[in-house]
Write an enzyme that holds these catalytic residues in place. Structure first.
Site: not given
Length: 420
Positions: A315, A326, A340
């Site tokens: 999460s 990224d 999640k």
């Protein structure tokens, strides 16, 4: 809910009172499955008040999601008949198959809020499911009832109060450990059936009021700084920022997110701001409308950084790891994360209970979906049974291959050379 935030947490099975408080927001309270929360818009402070939407507001339901108008009708009808609206609404959520949605009565939601502040009543066990599907102890609250009774990370939990836990979601096991509204007070007993190395036994623990420490900072022998974030409760993001700001100049950072089941995404964004000079952290959608989360400017962008992740990274922790990956800010080391990435929005039902229903999903800055997929680390490393993956509170040791690999990678980024 007092924060301007959406919440994401696993849906407990079969029990629908505040007892279920599957705070799998769980790490926070003692589970391996944990909550995440998303702010209503970029830059929204975690302390900003946001009223709960009225039942029926924007009640569009997409595939796999629950219709809030239906829940409101069911809860109102149950309350009018003298029954529990939360229980009736919970059955509707249960039939939906969405394990991340949940229904809480007023007391249960208050307990959830309390846990987001890092406090809860329980026995001090963080649970997880092992590779064979069994529920086991992931870590123990230092000095808590379970640790004092001699339980260890890796012990298998077979039963709670005489009821087998085989096949139950981890969140439900956590809920049983915490107890329901009648027996969740400090001092109340809970009996565990435990197994270790083929030997089984039963032990009775008494619940206690426990306060978690979500962030720990350690200066390693080689000069690097290890920041371990166990969960994103309130204040965790600022703790990470403070740790980075006070670290020695040039010291590399190991950001350990292993076993972090999530928490408040506002806090994860604050933690990202420690390492990024503004910019995108994640995007998410609410009923198809895309919104974005941005880091605050001024983060330390030059310090070497390695993020440690594993199958217990969930999460909000995945959101942070994905952003650092990224954006090219960190090298991730370890195992694939949990996956999640769904977003839940709380709605007040007519009887005062709160339904948190899936409304969308978040994505990393590069547009990668996390839900059901997880994140693949840049450098794979497998833990040993006795290393920090088995006990996240254990100090780093040379015997832990994930730690060893991460420190080697950190050295390659310009951090200190790892000890031989």
């Amino acid at each position: 809910m007092s924060d301007s935030a959406f919440c994401t947490r696993p849906r407990p099975a079969a029990r629908w009172s505040g007892a279920v408080l599957a705070l799998a927001c769980a790490s926070v309270l003692a589970g391996a499955v944990v909550a995440g929360a998303l702010p209503t818009g970029a830059g929204t402070p975690a302390h900003a008040a946001r009223p709960l939407p009225a039942s029926g507001t924007d009640a569009r339901a997409t595939r796999g999601q629950v219709d809030r108008e239906e829940l409101a009708r069911v809860a109102a009808a149950a309350a009018a008949g003298g029954k529990s609206g939360a229980q009736a609404a919970g059955k509707v959520v249960g039939r939906s198959g969405d394990r991340w949605s949940a229904v809480y009565d007023e007391a249960g939601y208050a307990r959830f809020e309390e846990a987001l502040d890092g406090a809860y009543t329980g026995v001090g066990i963080s649970a997880r499911r092992d590779r064979s599907g069994r529920v086991e102890v992931a870590r123990l609250h230092p000095g808590g009832p379970a640790e004092r009774a001699g339980l260890r990370p890796g012990d298998r939990i077979r039963a709670v109060d005489g009821r087998p836990v085989q096949g139950l979601p981890v969140a439900e096991v956590v809920a049983r450990l915490r107890g329901d509204a009648r027996d969740a007070a400090p001092g109340t007993p809970v009996t565990l059936g435990v197994q270790r190395d083929g030997r089984g036994w039963t032990t009775t623990l008494r619940r206690a009021r426990l306060v978690t420490d979500p962030v720990t900072v350690q200066r390693l022998d080689d000069g690097a700084v290890r920041i371990t974030v166990a969960e994103f409760t309130r204040g965790a993001g600022q703790r990470v920022r403070d740790a980075v700001r006070t670290a020695p100049a040039g010291a590399g950072v190991l950001l350990d997110l292993r076993g972090n089941g999530g928490g408040l995404v506002t806090e994860a964004v604050a933690a990202a701001s420690a390492f990024l000079d503004g910019g995108l952290v994640a995007t998410y959608d609410v009923h198809g409308e895309e919104q974005a989360l941005y880091a605050q400017p001024g983060g330390d962008t030059g310090r070497p950084l390695v993020a440690l992740v594993d199958g217990g990274t969930m999460s909000a922790a995945e959101l942070l790891a994905g952003a650092l990956q990224d954006r090219g800010r960190a090298v991730t080391v370890g195992g694939r994360t949990f996956g999640k990435g769904s977003v839940q929005l709380p709605s007040r039902l007519p009887d005062g209970s709160v339904a948190e229903l899936t409304v969308g999903h978040y994505r990393t800055p590069a547009g990668r979906g996390v839900d059901g997929e997880g994140l693949t680390p840049d450098v794979a490393a497998t833990p040993t049974a006795s290393g920090p993956a088995a006990d996240p509170d254990a100090p780093p040791t040379a015997a832990d291959p994930v730690e060893t690999r991460a420190r080697a990678v950190l050295s390659g980024l310009g951090g200190p050379d790892p000890e031989p």
